[in-house]
Design a protein around this motif. Structure first.
Motif: not given
Length: 529
Positions: A357, A360, A379-380, A459, A462, A471, A485, A487-488, A491-492
């Motif tokens: 995080a 990011i 984790y975000d 969040r 991202l 990731v 992971g 989901n991250i 989203q990126i």
């Protein structure tokens, strides 16, 4: 303190305890308990409640507090000067102020950690460590003190083992002396897999194959019965790899920089090539984690092809522990401070766990500095974000347990964390991680970290990440599910995802997943550095 000036106080505790003030010997009192109390206060280096000192040294007398006052009056005469009061004692607590005070075993410990010593220097340190530690102050009837003293003497034996390990692997050591030191190391640490492996390696080098066969069976039985992981397959036919690791470690440079609020941050640089900066994550220690079963294989591999830079976050490791601010924003600004201290224009940024995080956020603020972003086990959103009341209550209960149990000899509380960080770890690896947690931070800071992690929320950042991103996540991660992971990565923009066949939030060096992690990082940075 000027290096040419004798310390205000110096304790020599190898052999009979001795005290020096400005380089001159001070006569210690004949009372064994008073001498024991003085050494206990010096070695522990922290405040103690008077009631606890009475429990340790005077559990039986009718007036234990009176006995303590009498001994403290003697200690005060030894350590206090008109312009330098060392004994701090109020109605509740007693401590010995250790700023500018030297203790011989602590100096030796630091030398063994930080210096590349000659054979002559190592032999001199070993000779000092062979003196009986705190000779003549045993209090056999005072069980608590005697248990403490036994533990401290074991620590000196551990230092002997470290000195012998350096001697037996020293590049200038001749073959005969290596075998002698290997035997000595195995004698004083009979339950050490490292000493067993070292002795068998040296016996192989001499061609004593029958001795190797006999000892291999002895060690196999011994470690199996003790539940200690060891295999004769780990005995190398030559020490080339061990020397390569030692040479790489000797190149590591530890320096300090200042965060924007004045906190001192420790960072380390090792290796050559395109730079990788690893954002700090809980837990780390620049001195202790190089030989860890978790971090070190990954660090060493990355340092073979990259300039690898990592740092201890505030409140942790070699960085300042006593800090006012532990927050997500301070984590990001600390990364900014370390980047500026290294004077590197562009680099690959590696974020692990909560460091993901932080990475990011940094990449969104400074995309021109980040050539690529690698996130592992990240984790975000923290555990408080959108959590149920039951989840919050459970996490807060863990924080309460942490405050009560962190740093105690019984590792039960720290086991709560180690079992979820790396569920497949063996007994030895779990024991290492439990002890490592105690070395890296205080109970108070551990709770502060856990609380801050709960409020992390990037969040909304991202979609703003504009640098190439990889990731990586263990598919069986018990602490942060792999779905987080994935989901991250979704989203990126244009992020890639690699799943590892592991259940560890932290990777064990012996896992095939560690090799896969390193290969993925090297390939990705090669494409984008």
């Amino acid at each position: 303190m000027n290096s040419q000036t004798a310390p205000t106080l110096k304790f020599s505790l190898l052999g009979e305890p001795r005290l020096y003030r400005h380089g001159r010997p001070v006569d210690l009192p004949p009372s064994r308990k008073t001498r024991a109390l003085l050494c206990f206060l010096a070695l522990t280096g922290r405040p103690h409640r008077r009631s606890r000192l009475c429990e340790i040294f005077w559990p039986m007398p009718d007036d234990p507090r009176g006995a303590l006052r009498w001994s403290l009056s003697k200690v005060r005469q030894l350590v206090n000067q008109p312009d330098d009061e060392r004994l701090s004692a109020d109605r509740e607590r007693v401590s010995l102020l250790m700023d500018g005070v030297e203790i011989d075993v602590h100096q030796i410990s630091q030398q063994l950690k930080r210096e590349r010593l000659s054979l002559t220097e190592l032999e001199a340190l070993l000779s000092s460590l062979e003196e009986p530690f705190l000779d003549g102050i045993d209090l056999v009837e005072e069980q608590i003190f005697q248990q403490w003293l036994t533990a401290e003497r074991r620590e000196v034996i551990r230092l002997q083992g470290k000195a012998l390990k350096q001697l037996v692997t020293h590049p200038e050591a001749d073959i005969e002396r290596r075998l002698h030191w290997a035997r000595q190391w195995a004698d004083i640490e009979p339950m050490s897999p490292d000493s067993a492996t070292c002795l068998l390696s040296e016996l192989k080098r001499h061609g004593y194959m029958q001795d190797v066969a006999d000892l291999t069976q002895t060690y196999t039985d011994r470690f199996r019965n003790a539940g200690i992981a060891w295999s004769h397959d780990s005995v190398p036919s030559n020490p080339t790899e061990k020397h390569r690791r030692r040479d790489l470690l000797s190149q590591q440079k530890i320096a300090f920089c200042q965060a924007e609020d004045g906190v001192q941050l420790a960072y380390a640089t090792v290796g050559k090539g395109s730079p990788i900066i690893k954002a700090a994550n809980w837990l780390s220690h620049l001195e202790h984690d190089w030989d860890a079963p978790i971090w070190s294989p990954l660090f060493r591999e990355l340092a073979t092809e990259h300039r690898f830079i990592r740092y201890d976050e505030r409140g942790n490791g070699l960085s300042d522990w006593n800090v006012d601010d532990i927050s997500f924003e301070s984590f990001v600004s600390d990364l900014e401070a370390v980047v500026e201290a290294t004077a590197i224009d562009r680099f690959s940024l590696l974020g692990i766990s909560q460091g993901a995080a932080v990475s990011i956020e940094y990449a969104v603020r400074h995309p021109e500095r980040v050539s690529c972003l690698i996130l592992f086990g990240g984790y975000d959103a923290g555990w408080r974000v959108d959590a149920t009341e039951n989840v919050i209550a459970e996490r807060e209960a863990v924080m309460t347990l942490t405050q009560a149990g962190w740093g105690r000899d019984n590792p039960t509380y720290r086991q709560i964390f180690s079992s979820t960080f790396m569920p497949s770890a063996n007994t030895e690896e779990l024991a290492w991680f439990n002890e490592f947690q105690r070395l890296t931070t205080s109970p108070e800071n551990a709770v502060r970290f856990l609380s801050v992690f709960g409020d992390i929320d990037v969040r909304d950042k991202l979609a703003q990440v504009s640098v190439p991103t990889l990731v990586i996540h263990s598919l069986g991660d018990c602490r942060i599910p792999a779905s987080v992971g994935r989901n991250i990565a979704e989203q990126i923009p244009a992020a890639e995802f690699v799943g590892l066949d592991s259940d560890g939030h932290l990777l064990l060096g012996r896992e095939s997943a560690s090799r896969a992690f390193v290969d993925a990082v090297k390939a990705f940075t090669k494409r984008h550095a």
